[in-house]
Design an enzyme around this catalytic site. Structure first.
Site, PDB file in Angstrom:
ATOM      1  N   HIS A 131       0.805  -1.228   0.000  1.00 58.21           N
ATOM      2  CA  HIS A 131       0.000   0.000   0.000  1.00 58.21           C
ATOM      3  C   HIS A 131       0.838   1.279   0.000  1.00 58.21           C
ATOM      4  CE1 HIS A 131      -3.571  -2.344   0.619  1.00 58.21           C
ATOM      5  NE2 HIS A 131      -3.215  -2.752   1.825  1.00 58.21           N
ATOM      6  N   GLY A 139      -2.042   2.527   4.763  1.00 60.73           N
ATOM      7  CA  GLY A 139      -2.507   1.198   5.095  1.00 60.73           C
ATOM      8  C   GLY A 139      -1.503   0.315   5.797  1.00 60.73           C
ATOM      9  N   ASP A 167      -3.526 -10.946  -1.355  1.00 59.09           N
ATOM     10  CA  ASP A 167      -3.901 -10.315  -0.090  1.00 59.09           C
ATOM     11  C   ASP A 167      -5.398  -9.998  -0.111  1.00 59.09           C
ATOM     12  OD1 ASP A 167      -4.086  -7.859   1.851  1.00 59.09           O
ATOM     13  OD2 ASP A 167      -2.059  -8.601   2.160  1.00 59.09           O
ATOM     14  N   HIS A 169      -6.617  -7.290   0.688  1.00 57.02           N
ATOM     15  CA  HIS A 169      -6.754  -5.873   0.356  1.00 57.02           C
ATOM     16  C   HIS A 169      -6.053  -5.580  -0.970  1.00 57.02           C
ATOM     17  CE1 HIS A 169      -7.145  -6.261   4.732  1.00 57.02           C
ATOM     18  NE2 HIS A 169      -7.980  -5.242   4.654  1.00 57.02           N
ATOM     19  N   ASP A 250      -4.168 -12.586   5.219  1.00 54.48           N
ATOM     20  CA  ASP A 250      -5.465 -12.096   5.682  1.00 54.48           C
ATOM     21  C   ASP A 250      -6.627 -12.593   4.837  1.00 54.48           C
ATOM     22  OD1 ASP A 250      -4.645 -10.561   3.543  1.00 54.48           O
ATOM     23  OD2 ASP A 250      -4.855  -8.628   4.561  1.00 54.48           O
ATOM     24  N   TYR A 289      -3.258 -10.944  10.372  1.00 52.98           N
ATOM     25  CA  TYR A 289      -3.330 -10.327  11.694  1.00 52.98           C
ATOM     26  C   TYR A 289      -3.741 -11.317  12.773  1.00 52.98           C
ATOM     27  CZ  TYR A 289      -3.027  -6.718   8.287  1.00 52.98           C
ATOM     28  OH  TYR A 289      -2.603  -5.969   7.213  1.00 52.98           O
TER      29      TYR A 289
END
Length: 376
Positions: A131, A139, A167, A169, A250, A289
């Protein structure tokens, strides 16, 4: 070249803060777990260098790098630095290693490009900060090691680079850097309607960017469809000199910051297929996470990359590493299931392929032959 893992002890004990999602141990868990498995002899480990500002300025602005270093030294940012550079925010807080830690991940990706000059496979679990923008943090990402790694590969002779990002995101920083470069193939699968709210299916750059936003509850069967009909055919037709895979954890079912539902088998299956398609391969970490799912997935990544067999049951030394983890303040960490301690491999999450997924994959697969620079 023998596969290498690049890491550093700077990640051990370094945290974005007690409340931040990146408070959990990740790279240190991978190092401890792979060593406990006997998978990481000294000959295959290389300590990551810390990139200097001059090396980082190949993409990041000198003003931003100076502000980032000043914030680390002073432990604070003023309102102008916060507004211009995105430092000292909830997502990108001030913490003691806020320059040294990302500069270490970036140093590994920069070094990887040089080491892969003549081919090989490298794992940088501290990388994947996709990011980061040239002049600002974004991010949780203060620097963009993925961009820097691609640039390093190109300087070392890789003309065509395929970047694949799974990912949860969207890879907004990498797309910002390379969306108009016909010699860089970009493929991103990510959760729809999730921050940074970019990566729409129609965002195509000059024709070699494939964004596949996916719905909540994504299962292994749906990811296999995207892999076999979109990702692998596009990469194979592009015929890259190098592949970079951002393997954010994630997107697995147990992560607290997304609602995708993959097992880690989906990541390993894609990795095993991609490493056959280019002589140079750089594997990066990324999001993730939940310390157990990250450690198990990325350690399995190293097993795939280095040709190790993943056992059904972990030996006591590896189990002890996983039982020693803590995930305080999160409901998923209060009552971890037993398999988070005893195995690396998740149970496969097989399920129906929803029409919305198959339609999007079919649409993007139809664009593969329109990639620039191809003779088909």
């Amino acid at each position: 070249m023998t596969p290498l893992l690049l890491g550093s002890d700077i990640y051990r004990g370094s945290s974005y803060g007690t409340w931040h999602p990146l408070r959990v141990p990740r790279v240190s868990t991978v190092l401890d777990l792979t060593r406990a498995m006997g998978w990481l002899p000294a000959s295959q480990f290389r300590t990551s260098p810390r990139a200097k500002p001059a090396a980082l300025s190949v993409w990041h602005t000198p003003a931003y790098l100076a502000a980032l270093q000043h914030a680390e030294v002073s432990g604070a940012v003023d309102k102008d630095a916060r507004a211009r550079h995105g430092l000292g925010t909830v997502s990108n807080p001030v913490f003691p290693e806020m320059f040294r830690r990302p500069a270490t991940g970036a140093g590994a990706s920069l070094l990887a490009g040089e080491l892969l000059r003549d081919g090989g496979r490298i794992h940088n679990p501290g990388g994947g900060t996709h990011h980061g923008m040239p002049d600002r943090a974004n991010g949780f990402c203060y620097l963009n090691d993925a961009v820097l790694g691609i640039l390093s590969l190109k300087r070392a002779g890789a003309v065509r680079v395929a970047y694949v990002d799974i990912d949860a995101h969207h890879m907004d920083g990498v797309e910002y850097a390379f969306a108009d470069d016909p010699d860089t193939l970009l493929i991103s699968t990510h959760e729809e309607k999730r921050w940074p709210f970019t990566g729409l299916i129609g965002d195509a750059g000059v024709g070699q960017t494939f964004n596949l936003p996916l719905p909540r509850g994504l299962n292994d069967s749906e990811m296999a469809l995207a892999r076999d009909r979109l990702m692998l055919p596009a990469v194979e037709l592009f015929a890259p000199d190098a592949i970079v895979l951002q393997c954010g954890a994630d997107a697995v079912d147990e992560d607290p910051l997304s609602r995708l539902a993959l097992s880690n088998n989906a990541h390993w299956d894609l990795l095993a297929a991609l490493i056959q398609l280019a002589p140079r391969f750089l594997l990066l970490g990324g999001g993730g996470y939940n310390p157990w799912s990250v450690g198990r997935l990325w350690s399995g990544n190293w097993a795939v990359l280095s040709g190790q067999d993943i056992p059904d049951r972990l030996p006591p030394e590896a189990e002890a590493v996983l039982r020693g983890l803590r995930f305080d303040g999160n409901s998923r960490g209060r009552n971890p299931p037993e398999h988070w301690f005893t195995t690396l491999r998740d149970a496969p999450h097989i399920g129906p392929v929803r029409t919305e997924v198959s339609d999007r994959v079919t649409y993007l697969a139809g664009r593969i032959v329109d990639m620039p620079g191809l003779s088909v």
